[in-house]
Structure formats: structure tokens, C-alpha cells
Design a protein around this motif. Structure first.
Motif, mmCIF file in Angstrom:
data_model
loop_
_atom_site.group_PDB
_atom_site.id
_atom_site.type_symbol
_atom_site.label_atom_id
_atom_site.label_comp_id
_atom_site.label_asym_id
_atom_site.label_seq_id
_atom_site.Cartn_x
_atom_site.Cartn_y
_atom_site.Cartn_z
ATOM 1 N N ASP A 163 -2.629 -0.882 -5.343
ATOM 2 C CA ASP A 163 -4.026 -0.753 -4.925
ATOM 3 C C ASP A 163 -4.786 -2.069 -4.891
ATOM 4 O OD1 ASP A 163 -3.834 2.001 -4.569
ATOM 5 O OD2 ASP A 163 -4.231 2.393 -6.695
ATOM 6 N N THR A 186 0.835 -1.199 0.000
ATOM 7 C CA THR A 186 0.000 0.000 0.000
ATOM 8 C C THR A 186 0.870 1.251 0.000
ATOM 9 O OG1 THR A 186 -1.823 -1.108 1.153
ATOM 10 C CG2 THR A 186 -1.748 1.292 1.274
ATOM 11 N N LYS A 196 1.525 5.919 4.562
ATOM 12 C CA LYS A 196 2.002 6.573 3.342
ATOM 13 C C LYS A 196 1.962 8.091 3.506
ATOM 14 C CE LYS A 196 -0.571 6.183 -0.320
ATOM 15 N NZ LYS A 196 -1.216 5.611 -1.516
ATOM 16 N N GLN A 204 3.730 1.447 -1.185
ATOM 17 C CA GLN A 204 4.381 1.487 -2.497
ATOM 18 C C GLN A 204 3.396 1.716 -3.645
ATOM 19 O OE1 GLN A 204 6.471 -2.270 -2.563
ATOM 20 N NE2 GLN A 204 8.165 -1.501 -1.318
ATOM 21 N N GLU A 205 2.199 2.239 -3.305
ATOM 22 C CA GLU A 205 1.197 2.639 -4.299
ATOM 23 C C GLU A 205 0.525 1.468 -5.006
ATOM 24 O OE1 GLU A 205 0.407 5.742 -4.463
ATOM 25 O OE2 GLU A 205 2.100 6.717 -3.497
#
Length: 241
Positions: A75, A70, A227, A72-73
Motif C-alpha cells: 500500500d 499494488t 488485482k 501484491q498488496e
């Protein structure tokens, strides 16, 4: 507040986005729960314990992987697999929590002892318990900045620098999500009765149906909030270079 609501909605969508993964996580949690019950066949005790520990480490590692991905982007829930890698990650995280847990248990015990005769002292110990638990969460978060390094969970200089950047909203959400996700795992270790009764079967069923959604939701929410926090860390580093 709108950002928090958006993150909660995102975490809910995430938890329902891959039903195969949810089912797999639920089955593993159910197996862990059932293996934890008292085994009458002594010859199989050792083998059962090995399987129990490996599965426990694996599901703990998978939860960490959800949070890391998450941040690390990513989804979507991580694909099931990487048994050796995730089991090793789960072992490291369990060891870290166990080490911090020694001191957490001691503080909680002292608070409970003084609850009846010295409320002020008991409050101090309970407050220290909360602070140390927050440091544990920060220590685990600090690992994500250093490729999951075990020793970064005890790099207190960096941990305290990170801890200072917590805002109240992030702290509360991370605190609640971390406690909830850990409770999901912890309930797998509870013996409700000496034998496998109907209540044990209901508990095992809940591990399949309800627990994986809550676990994935919490790990996703921790990742989303982390994040944002780590973005603040990057800005803080740039401002102080």
C-alpha cells in the motif's frame, strides 16, 4: 460503483503518501523532458541520448513496479532504487509496447486514410485499433502473473482467456488509466519549439509538480483494478480445474 470510487480515493491517497518519491519521479520526468530538447553541443549528443534512454526505461520500469506491488498488496509507493532491475523492466515493457505499437500505428493510419472517403471502413479500423490496444493492456497484465516474463506478453492463448474476463467497468478504467499514464511519459518526448523557451520551461516544471502525481495515481489505479481482475482469474481457474 462504490468499489470504483473507493479505488479512486485509494489511488489519490497513494499518490500523495510519499512526497519524497513523488519529487524524485518528478525530477526524473523533468530531466527526461529537458534532455529531449535539441542539443547544440554535438560532442555530447551520444552521452545525452544514453542518459535519456536509461532514465526513460527507469521511470517506465518504476511505473510497472508500482502496479506490480499494488497487486501484491503493498500500500506504499515502492522505494527509489534498484536502478538496474527497474531499467531492465522498463526496457522490456518499452519493447513490448513498441512491437504492438507497429500494428496499432498501422491500424490508426488506415482509419485516418479512409476517414474522408469510407466512414464505415474507417470505423472498422478504429474499432480494431481499440481492440488491439485492449489486448496490449491485457498482455501487460498477463506478464504480472508470470513474474514479468517478456514472452508472456505474446502468449495469446492466455491473453485471450484473460481478455474474456474483462467486465465493462474494469475495461474502461484500465483503458483510461493506461492511456493517461502513457501520455504522461509521451509528453516528455514532445518538442514544443526548436530551443529551450519559456513554454519548454513551463512544461518541464509541470513534469515536476503535476506529472508524478498523475502517473502514480494511474499506476496505482491500474494495480487495484488488475488485482480485482486477477482475483476473478483465480476463481475462474478453480472453477475450471
Amino acid at each position: 460503483m462504490n468499489v470504483i470510487i473507493s479505488d479512486i480515493k485509494d489511488a489519490i491517497r497513494f499518490a500523495f503518501s510519499d512526497l519524497k518519491t513523488v519529487l524524485f519521479v518528478g525530477i526524473v520526468l523533468c530531466i527526461i523532458s529537458l534532455l529531449n530538447k535539441k542539443v547544440n553541443l554535438d560532442d555530447f549528443d551520444f552521452a545525452v541520448r544514453i542518459i535519456f534512454n536509461l532514465l526513460s526505461f527507469y521511470i517506465t520500469g518504476y511505473g510497472s513496479y508500482v502496479t506490480l506491488k499494488t497487486i501484491q498488496e503493498n500500500d506504499k509507493p515502492p522505494k527509489i532504487g534498484h536502478f538496474r532491475k527497474l531499467t531492465w523492466e522498463g526496457f522490456k515493457k518499452t519493447a513490448i509496447v513498441a512491437i504492438y505499437g507497429i500494428f496499432l500505428s498501422y491500424l490508426f493510419h488506415l482509419g485516418k486514410i479512409h476517414l474522408s472517403d469510407n466512414l464505415l471502413l474507417a470505423s472498422v479500423f478504429f474499432a480494431l485499433f481499440i481492440v488491439l490496444y485492449a489486448i496490449l493492456i491485457t498482455a501487460l497484465l498477463n506478464r504480472y502473473q508470470h513474474k514479468g516474463s517478456f514472452f508472456q506478453a505474446f502468449n495469446f492463448k492466455k491473453i485471450f482467456s484473460l481478455f474474456k474476463l474483462f467486465d465493462l467497468e474494469n475495461f474502461i478504467l484500465l483503458f483510461l488509466a493506461a492511456i493517461t499514464s502513457q501520455l504522461i511519459i509521451f509528453t516528455c518526448y514532445i518538442d514544443f519549439s526548436p530551443n529551450l523557451t519559456s513554454i519548454e520551461m513551463i512544461h518541464a516544471l509541470l513534469m515536476v509538480i503535476l506529472a508524478p502525481f498523475i502517473l502514480l495515481f494511474c499506476k496505482r489505479l491500474i494495480g487495484l483494478r488488475s488485482k480485482k481482475l486477477l482475483h476473478n482469474v483465480s476463481n475462474w481457474i478453480e472453477d475450471n480445474d
